[in-house]
Scaffold this active site. Structure first.
Site, short mmCIF file in Angstrom:
data_model
loop_
_atom_site.label_atom_id
_atom_site.label_comp_id
_atom_site.label_asym_id
_atom_site.label_seq_id
_atom_site.Cartn_x
_atom_site.Cartn_y
_atom_site.Cartn_z
N HIS A 129 53.69 74.89 70.45
CA HIS A 129 54.57 74.27 71.35
C HIS A 129 54.65 72.75 71.21
CE1 HIS A 129 50.71 73.71 73.18
NE2 HIS A 129 51.34 72.91 74.01
N ASP A 130 53.91 72.10 70.36
CA ASP A 130 53.99 70.74 70.19
C ASP A 130 54.53 70.49 68.82
OD1 ASP A 130 52.53 70.18 72.54
OD2 ASP A 130 50.40 70.17 71.55
N GLU A 187 41.42 72.89 71.25
CA GLU A 187 42.41 71.80 70.50
C GLU A 187 41.70 70.66 70.29
OE1 GLU A 187 46.74 69.85 71.02
OE2 GLU A 187 45.13 69.91 72.55
N ASP A 211 42.40 72.58 75.91
CA ASP A 211 43.53 71.67 75.60
C ASP A 211 42.68 70.17 75.43
OD1 ASP A 211 46.20 70.83 75.75
OD2 ASP A 211 45.69 69.47 77.24
N ASP A 231 44.98 79.03 79.01
CA ASP A 231 45.06 77.60 78.75
C ASP A 231 44.22 76.60 79.71
OD1 ASP A 231 45.63 75.21 77.15
OD2 ASP A 231 47.65 75.91 76.41
O1 ISL Z 1 51.96 66.65 70.43
C1 ISL Z 1 51.48 66.01 70.21
C2 ISL Z 1 51.89 65.26 68.74
O2 ISL Z 1 52.75 66.28 68.10
C3 ISL Z 1 50.22 65.59 70.42
O3 ISL Z 1 50.14 64.15 70.48
C4 ISL Z 1 49.82 66.21 71.60
O4 ISL Z 1 50.23 65.47 72.79
C5 ISL Z 1 48.17 66.62 71.55
O5 ISL Z 1 48.26 67.46 70.60
C6 ISL Z 1 47.79 67.18 72.90
O6 ISL Z 1 48.48 68.33 72.92
C7 ISL Z 1 47.99 69.11 74.35
O7 ISL Z 1 47.64 68.25 75.53
C8 ISL Z 1 49.07 67.66 76.02
C9 ISL Z 1 50.16 68.42 76.02
O8 ISL Z 1 51.29 67.45 76.23
C10 ISL Z 1 50.26 69.42 74.97
O9 ISL Z 1 51.54 70.38 75.13
C11 ISL Z 1 49.01 69.93 74.47
O10 ISL Z 1 49.11 70.98 73.51
C12 ISL Z 1 48.46 66.99 77.31
O11 ISL Z 1 47.97 68.15 78.09
#
Ligand code: ISL
Length: 544
Positions: free
Chosen positions: A321-322, A252, A199, A98
């Protein structure tokens, strides 16, 4: 082992803190992952995307990196990591890291040096004076908090953080930041990792810090989504780093539109190999994920068709995981856990693109039965709760929003067996174990030839070996209120994938009843005329 993007890849996401604990501290770790590699090999996946394992104070569970070249001590050592890469490779599995480069942790040495007055490192971050006694601009923040915090002891200077206060955004206008990141990427690629999941990669480069148009979700985002500067950075990383190692990159890309996605991963793959889009994730909300409604299968299918027919290659994912567990998002999936999860396996493996499986999805894990905010660890749930409180939303309503939308739903400990803590840890798990673990766990699934796990296995094997599933065109056939049907076509062969997206049996139109050969299905028996609740069927035009 060069491992550029291949069309037959099947990727499995590990959220390390929730996968397998090996030392009883309640947190998953790298030796734990190594102990489960045989399981993953048997599942049939060939690539692991590892959520962050770097040194981090864990304000955002590792997405706040304090040292990009060190392993989080709670997860193990660099030796453990090297061992993971080697052991995975023996089993034909590559590791994707990641890459979190929009921000660092405020505990990263760069930020600490900036705070100590080092001009060089100050320019690694976005630090501005307030305007007219207020903040530098009117932007929003992903975690519903203020995106500007006071810089050190300064009276009038702020640093930008689009996520938590402990995640200061990097200044991508500074070429030194790009050089640092190239170096970090090479460090991991030299260790043998096969690529990166990048990310929030489409928000790196802020065109300007001017005020944004006021809007519900993230005021200011027009100034940083998919900017020309971001494309430049991605092209450089591809040419100067990824190409050298023949490495893979999935981005992402928050709020990404179809046109932006095309620009980020065009066919020559000059930037990314593919992106995670979000549109289909909104099939059960009213524009903001916290305001959930009943999931609309039609909305979901329409979005899938739109992306499948417009992009040459997609990521096919329904969980990470989100995100809350997908089967819990089907309003009427109660009592149909097995059917809904196996149907999602069929769908994920028959769409065109790279399938992603989130740990636990292959056994049909469901949302957590959280009872109160105290049981929830995720920072976002807490900041959103604060914001909602501030807006006067009553406690009960707030809890309903959080309970359904919390990212912790997708982060609960992996359910390995019906032993204490689902076999995840002998200690106290960092996040509570789902109450259904006695029924839903790997050991039990392994005993059940008709279970969820074995169906995923079967579909993964098919996806990895059938040329039509690997590379066939996607042709939509039916999008109704309940049935999703599409063909995959390659040369002379045509496959028909059909999913009933509801908990009610539905009659199939005549032309979908005529296909002679069944390649796979999640109901052992059935009639040609009907699709049973959440039935999935993969047919072939001829059996020759
Ligand atoms: O989780 C979210 C909505 O469901 C999003 O707003 C999320 O924060 C966004 O997709 C970005 O995600 C990634 O970056 C974030 C981290 O908290 C997430 O876990 C990651 O997948 C910041 O690094």
């Amino acid at each position: 082992m060069p491992h550029h993007f291949r069309k037959d890849m099947v990727i499995y996401q590990i959220y390390p803190r929730s996968f397998q604990d090996s030392n009883g501290d309640g947190l998953g770790d790298i030796p734990g992952i190594i102990s489960r590699l045989d399981y993953l090999q048997q599942l049939g996946i060939d690539t692991i995307w590892l959520s962050p394992v770097y040194k981090s104070p864990d304000a955002d569970n590792g997405y706040d990196i304090a040292d990009y070249k060190a392993i989080h001590p709670a997860f193990g050592t660099m030796k453990d990591f090297d061992n993971l890469v080697a052991q995975a490779r023996v089993r034909g599995i590559g590791i994707v890291m990641d890459l979190v480069i929009n921000h660092t942790s405020d505990e990263h040495e760069w930020f600490q040096k900036a705070l100590a007055g080092d001009e060089k490192y100050r320019d690694y971050y976005i630090i501005r004076k307030g305007k007219d006694g207020g903040l530098p601009n009117n932007w929003g923040n992903f975690f519903a908090m203020c995106p500007w915090s006071k810089f050190g002891n300064s009276q009038d200077e702020y640093y930008l953080h689009l996520f938590a206060e402990k995640q200061p955004d990097l200044n991508w206008h500074n070429p030194a930041v790009l050089e640092e990141v190239k170096d970090i990427m090479r460090f991991w690629l030299q260790k043998g990792v096969v690529g990166f999941r990048c990310d929030v990669i489409n928000i790196l480069y802020k065109n300007t810090l001017a005020d944004g148009k006021k809007q519900l979700a993230l005021t200011g985002k027009e100034h940083y989504l998919s900017t020309p500067g971001c494309h430049e950075i991605l092209k450089t990383l591809r040419k100067e780093v990824l190409d050298e190692f023949n490495a893979f990159a999935v981005g992402e890309t928050v709020f990404v539109t179809l046109d932006q996605a095309k620009d980020l991963c065009h066919e020559d793959r000059a930037e990314l190999d593919m992106v995670f889009s979000f549109e289909h994730m909104g099939c059960d909300d009213l524009g903001l994920k916290w305001f959930k409604t009943r999931l609309s299968p039609k909305k979901l299918m329409k979005s899938l068709v739109k992306w499948q027919t417009s992009l040459d290659w997609n990521t096919n994912y329904f969980e990470n995981h989100d995100q809350p567990r997908f089967i819990s998002r089907f309003a009427d999936s109660d009592g149909f856990r097995r059917e809904a999860s196996t149907m999602m396996a069929g769908l994920t493996m028959t769409l065109r693109g790279t399938p992603f499986i989130h740990e636990g999805q292959e056994i049909g894990m469901t949302n957590g039965n959280f009872r109160c905010l105290k049981q929830i660890q995720d920072i976002e749930s807490h900041t959103v709760n604060e914001m909602a409180k501030h807006l006067g939303i009553p406690a009960k309503m707030r809890w309903n929003m959080i309970r359904r939308g919390t990212r912790d739903n997708g982060r609960m400990p992996m359910q390995w067996s019906d032993e204490k803590n689902a076999g995840f840890t002998t200690g106290k798990p960092w996040l509570k174990v789902n109450g259904d673990y006695k029924q839903v766990n790997v050991a039990r699934e392994q005993q059940d030839p008709n279970g969820v796990l074995n169906f995923w296995k079967k579909m993964i094997a098919l996806r990895k070996t059938d040329e039509v599933l690997i590379d066939g065109d996607f042709v939509p056939v039916l999008v109704s209120n309940n049935i999703f049907a599409f063909e995959r076509v390659l040369g002379e062969r045509r496959l028909l994938s059909m999913c009933n997206m509801t908990g009610k049996a539905v009659k199939l139109p005549k032309h979908l009843q005529m296909w002679p050969t069944k390649l796979a299905g999640n109901y052992p028996t059935g009639t040609a005329e009907y699709l049973q609740p959440f039935e999935f069927r993969l047919m072939e035009e001829s059996g020759e």
